[in-house]
Design an enzyme around this catalytic site. Structure first.
Site, PDB file in Angstrom:
ATOM      1  N   ASP A   1     -66.355  34.101  29.279  1.00 34.13           N
ATOM      2  CA  ASP A   1     -66.481  32.731  28.788  1.00 34.13           C
ATOM      3  C   ASP A   1     -65.146  31.987  28.895  1.00 34.13           C
ATOM      4  OD1 ASP A   1     -67.864  30.600  27.616  1.00 34.13           O
ATOM      5  OD2 ASP A   1     -68.889  31.908  26.194  1.00 34.13           O
TER       6      ASP A   1
ATOM      7  N   ASP B   1     -73.858  24.651  27.960  1.00 35.53           N
ATOM      8  CA  ASP B   1     -74.942  25.460  27.393  1.00 35.53           C
ATOM      9  C   ASP B   1     -76.273  24.737  27.466  1.00 35.53           C
ATOM     10  OD1 ASP B   1     -72.870  27.100  26.835  1.00 35.53           O
ATOM     11  OD2 ASP B   1     -73.245  27.235  24.681  1.00 35.53           O
TER      12      ASP B   1
ATOM     13  N   ASP C   1     -73.987  39.414  24.252  1.00 35.93           N
ATOM     14  CA  ASP C   1     -73.186  38.201  24.353  1.00 35.93           C
ATOM     15  C   ASP C   1     -72.131  38.256  23.248  1.00 35.93           C
ATOM     16  OD1 ASP C   1     -72.635  35.096  24.406  1.00 35.93           O
ATOM     17  OD2 ASP C   1     -73.943  35.469  26.116  1.00 35.93           O
ATOM     18  N   ASP C   2     -71.748  37.122  22.740  1.00 39.34           N
ATOM     19  CA  ASP C   2     -70.669  37.022  21.768  1.00 39.34           C
ATOM     20  C   ASP C   2     -70.969  37.879  20.519  1.00 39.34           C
ATOM     21  OD1 ASP C   2     -68.338  36.134  20.639  1.00 39.34           O
ATOM     22  OD2 ASP C   2     -68.811  33.999  20.847  1.00 39.34           O
TER      23      ASP C   2
HETATM   24  C1  GLA Z   1     -70.434  29.669  25.056  1.00 34.37           C
HETATM   25  C2  GLA Z   1     -71.324  30.096  26.216  1.00 34.37           C
HETATM   26  C3  GLA Z   1     -72.672  30.541  25.698  1.00 34.37           C
HETATM   27  C4  GLA Z   1     -72.500  31.684  24.706  1.00 34.37           C
HETATM   28  C5  GLA Z   1     -71.575  31.234  23.594  1.00 34.37           C
HETATM   29  C6  GLA Z   1     -71.203  32.383  22.685  1.00 34.37           C
HETATM   30  O1  GLA Z   1     -70.911  28.514  24.450  1.00 34.37           O
HETATM   31  O2  GLA Z   1     -71.451  29.058  27.144  1.00 34.37           O
HETATM   32  O3  GLA Z   1     -73.530  30.947  26.742  1.00 34.37           O
HETATM   33  O4  GLA Z   1     -71.962  32.792  25.384  1.00 34.37           O
HETATM   34  O5  GLA Z   1     -70.355  30.699  24.104  1.00 34.37           O
HETATM   35  O6  GLA Z   1     -70.350  31.974  21.656  1.00 34.37           O
END
Ligand code: GLA
Length: 420
Positions: free
Chosen positions: A183, A238, A104-105
């Site tokens: 995203d 989220d 992910d991030d």
């Molecule tokens: C957003 C997405 C999350 C995650 C974060 C990472 O909030 O909805 O699922 O990927 O960014 O910063």
């Protein structure tokens, strides 16, 4: 065929792994549901009909795997990812369908290179993403990556892909990436349909089939158009690791059940199972609802930092309903007052998954799944398997099934028709 994975409940502490579960669905006729091929396409506002238009051949069943965010947030590195891949194989989860290992991030360096390329963060991913993809592939798994349809990602620790879609898609493809979560942070005011569409085209031209997961948070009613651009789309913000947060996401997602089908799936966000915000029985509900609604089945890591394996065999949750050819998202079919609900979903071999849910906090309650509500013809007799107990109930059931369900708990059954 849908394997029901047996389980292992946690004897050990820190970890409940989580498997996202997917329900299989399939042939339906005998239980009164329509066959997928005969289902009308979903009408779009303003005319037209939704077919799965993002024809990259991926996502015929919902994605299943692991994603780094809910547990690790930005604290990821290549060792964690490699250990996760190892653990998916060692625990049998990979065999059960948990194939994606998704960053992910925060995987990338803070800025692009002078030439405008995104590169891995040299401190945390010193071997680079290509080497990581090679490793993950060597285990028979697939590697996912993350970016944003904006100038930066949500953490603001790395660039987003807005304006760099082609370059980034080709870069990801050249590394052997199999999946992109895209995203919606640091956007420029351009509508989602445009920004997410650009990456969709870029991925298609990248030279590699890449599963495209839109993380648009349900803005602009994404279930109505997400299938034109990608393989799944977040229907919600989220997930919050609490009982009410979890239910809120699944309820929102449920409203769009009819838009899910092979090639394009609603996504109520990843599992939190094991991350500590809910009680055990609440995580069972979380897992069961995600399974019956047949989503995105991201496994999420819950292992304590520094441990050598993500999941050990004594610490994982049970069910996997293997996803199969036909994708019908299970949904809420009956409510009794505010707290008691019946959810149902079609499974292969004429079976039904039925979930009895008690949302109330204080009292056990008897909940009935009546055949017309769950989509079984009146005269049909079934055997009922309790998925979490791994046992078939004594006797057979015609017309309805009733069970007592504790507060903040559920029972999940697979009903199989039998001759009378
Ligand atoms: C957003 C997405 C999350 C995650 C974060 C990472 O909030 O909805 O699922 O990927 O960014 O910063």
């Amino acid at each position: 065929m849908a394997p029901e994975i047996q389980s292992l409940f946690p004897s050990s502490t820190a970890v409940l792994l989580l498997l996202g579960a997917c329900l299989s669905a399939a042939a339906v006729a005998a239980l009164g549901a329509a066959d997928d091929a005969s289902r009308p396409a979903v009408p779009l506002p303003g005319g037209g009909a939704r077919r799965v238009l993002f024809a990259n051949g991926l996502g015929l069943t919902p994605q299943m795997g692991w994603n780094s965010w809910n547990h690790f947030q930005c604290d990821i590195n290549e060792a964690v990812v490699r250990r996760t891949a190892d653990a998916l194989v060692a625990t049998g989860l990979a065999k059960a369908g948990y194939k994606y290992v998704n960053l992910d991030d925060c995987w990338a360096d803070y800025q692009r290179t002078k030439e405008g390329y995104m590169i891995a963060n040299p401190k945390t991913f010193p071997s680079g993403i290509k080497a990581l993809a090679d490793y993950v592939h060597s285990k028979g798994l697939k590697l996912g990556i993350y970016s944003s349809a904006g100038t930066r990602t949500c953490s603001n620790r790395m660039p987003g892909s807005l304006g760099h879609e082609d370059k980034d898609a080709k870069t990801f493809a050249s590394w052997g990436v199999d999946y992109l979560k895209y995203d919606n942070c640091y956007r420029d005011g351009t509508p989602e349909t445009v920004r997410f569409g650009r990456m969709s085209r870029a991925l298609k031209n990248s030279g590699r089939p890449i599963f495209y997961s839109l993380c648009e948070w349900g803005y602009m009613e994404v279930p109505k158009w997400g299938g034109m651009y990608g393989n799944s789309w977040r229907t919600t913000g989220d997930i919050i690791d609490t009982w009410s947060g979890m239910l809120d996401n699944i309820d929102r997602n449920d409203a769009y059940a009819r838009y899910a089908k092979p090639g394009g799936w609603n996504d109520p966000d990843m599992l939190e199972v094991g991350n500590g915000g809910m009680a055990y029985n609440e995580y069972v509900v979380h897992f069961s609802l995600w399974a019956i609604a047949k989503f995105k089945c991201s496994v999420l890591s819950t292992h304590a930092r520094g441990k050598s394996s993500l999941i050990d065999s004594s610490s994982c949750v049970p069910i996997v309903f293997g996803a199969d050819r036909m994708g019908v998202q299970g949904n809420k079919v009956k409510k009794y007052g505010n707290d008691l609900e019946v959810w149902a979903g079609q499974l292969s071999r004429h079976r039904k998954a039925v979930l009895l849910l008690n949302r109330g906090a204080t009292r056990s309650a008897s909940i009935t799944a009546a055949w017309p509500d769950v989509g079984i013809r009146r005269g049909v007799t079934v055997e009922a398997r309790d998925v979490w107990k791994h046992e078939t109930l004594p006797g057979r059931f015609t017309g309805s099934l009733t069970a007592v369900v504790g507060p903040h708990s559920c029972k999940l059954f697979v009903l199989t028709p039998v001759p009378r």
